[in-house]
Enzyme design. Structure first.
Site, PDB file in Angstrom:
ATOM      1  CB  ALA A 119      21.633  28.974  56.502  1.00  0.00           C
ATOM      2  N   GLY A 120      23.722  30.683  58.642  1.00  0.00           N
ATOM      3  CA  GLY A 120      24.315  30.823  59.689  1.00  0.00           C
ATOM      4  C   GLY A 120      25.965  30.889  59.881  1.00  0.00           C
ATOM      5  N   GLY A 156      24.287  31.917  48.441  1.00  0.00           N
ATOM      6  CA  GLY A 156      24.782  32.862  49.639  1.00  0.00           C
ATOM      7  C   GLY A 156      24.392  32.196  50.914  1.00  0.00           C
ATOM      8  CB  THR A 208      22.125  52.156  52.228  1.00  0.00           C
ATOM      9  OG1 THR A 208      21.994  50.745  52.183  1.00  0.00           O
ATOM     10  CG2 THR A 208      22.966  52.728  51.206  1.00  0.00           C
ATOM     11  CE  LYS A 265      27.939  47.516  51.234  1.00  0.00           C
ATOM     12  NZ  LYS A 265      27.206  46.029  51.024  1.00  0.00           N
ATOM     13  CD  GLU A 285      29.056  43.111  50.599  1.00  0.00           C
ATOM     14  OE1 GLU A 285      27.934  42.998  51.030  1.00  0.00           O
ATOM     15  OE2 GLU A 285      30.124  43.306  51.514  1.00  0.00           O
ATOM     16  N   GLY A 286      29.033  45.196  45.993  1.00  0.00           N
ATOM     17  CA  GLY A 286      27.984  45.882  45.775  1.00  0.00           C
ATOM     18  C   GLY A 286      26.966  46.036  47.025  1.00  0.00           C
ATOM     19  N   GLY A 321      23.243  37.287  50.844  1.00  0.00           N
ATOM     20  CA  GLY A 321      24.636  36.534  51.489  1.00  0.00           C
ATOM     21  C   GLY A 321      25.847  37.090  50.838  1.00  0.00           C
ATOM     22  N   GLY A 379      22.844  45.868  47.691  1.00  0.00           N
ATOM     23  CA  GLY A 379      21.880  45.192  46.875  1.00  0.00           C
ATOM     24  C   GLY A 379      22.043  44.487  45.724  1.00  0.00           C
TER      25      GLY A 379
END
Length: 244
Positions: free
Chosen positions: A204-205, A173, A44, A40, A112-113, A17, A115
């Site tokens: 969630a969502g 998340g 990938t 970002k 934001e990393g 998340g 993974g």
């Protein structure tokens, strides 16, 4: 938001998340009129021309100051994806310089990393933990609520502490509508591991909401330190979290 100009959003693993958490942070900052850029370093698993994580952030948060420095189509770590594409990996040291430039004219830069915290960006093993350390930026950790999250979260926070990266908080998340016993039991243990209350829990969502609904959700789901109204004690009570 904390009084910082750069905040790194990392995670305990992939798919926890991070993008939605980043969007929530950006939405709250933008709603207060703050200038916010979102970075970002590497995307990938997305081909050129296809929407990526920054497109999600832009749609949900209504921000367009978005920066992606490399993209590789295979859904692998940045280092492996670059190797498979036959291209040089992104140089996080150079990315750090770009982020510093952005921070000179923005109230907040969110990074934001890819993974988890220690995913390799190049063959030397450079990670987003290195990037955060170079920038002197705290990291907000997105984690899962379900079975296995305690070990992943503990390992992530231990690795951060070992590398001198300041913890900004731990956020769940994606909290489901009907959490199971393990999820509810994990909440106080996550707070024990972090040595602080939860910094938030995104439902969630949330990524499927329209921008107006998402802003309301973000405000409810993130703590006051990040511009929201999340109350960890009220959350624990509402979710039937076992009392320790």
């Amino acid at each position: 938001m904390p009084v910082v100009s750069v905040l790194v959003v990392t995670g305990t693993c992939t798919g926890v998340g991070k993008t939605i958490v980043t969007a929530a942070l950006a939405a709250l900052a933008a709603a207060r009129g703050a200038s916010v850029a979102v970075v970002k370093p590497v995307q990938t698993g997305v081909s050129p021309g296809e929407p990526g994580d920054l497109d999600v952030v832009g749609r949900l948060a209504g921000v367009d100051d978005l920066h992606e420095f490399a993209r590789f189509p295979d859904p692998l770590s940045p280092a492996a994806a670059a190797r498979r594409a036959g291209r040089p990996p992104v140089a996080l040291a150079e990315v750090a310089g770009r982020i510093r430039e952005l921070a000179e004219t923005r109230r907040l830069v969110l990074v934001e990393g890819a993974g988890g915290l220690l995913v390799r960006y190049d063959e030397e093993g450079t990670t987003v933990a290195d990037l955060a350390r170079w920038l002197g930026a705290p990291a907000l950790v997105a984690t899962r609520p379900d079975l296995g999250t305690l070990n992943h979260t503990a390992l992530t926070l231990e690795a951060m502490a070992h590398r001198g990266v300041q913890l900004a908080g731990v956020v769940i998340g994606a909290w489901p509508d009907e959490p199971d016993l393990a999820m509810r039991s994990n909440v106080p243990d996550l707070e024990t591991i972090a040595a602080r209350p939860l910094a938030g829990a995104l439902p969630a969502g949330a990524g499927a909401l329209d921008p107006a609904e998402f802003l309301v959700t973000a405000h409810r789901a993130l703590a006051p330190a990040f511009g929201g109204s999340f109350d960890p004690a009220a959350f624990r009570h509402a979710q039937g979290v076992p009392v320790r």
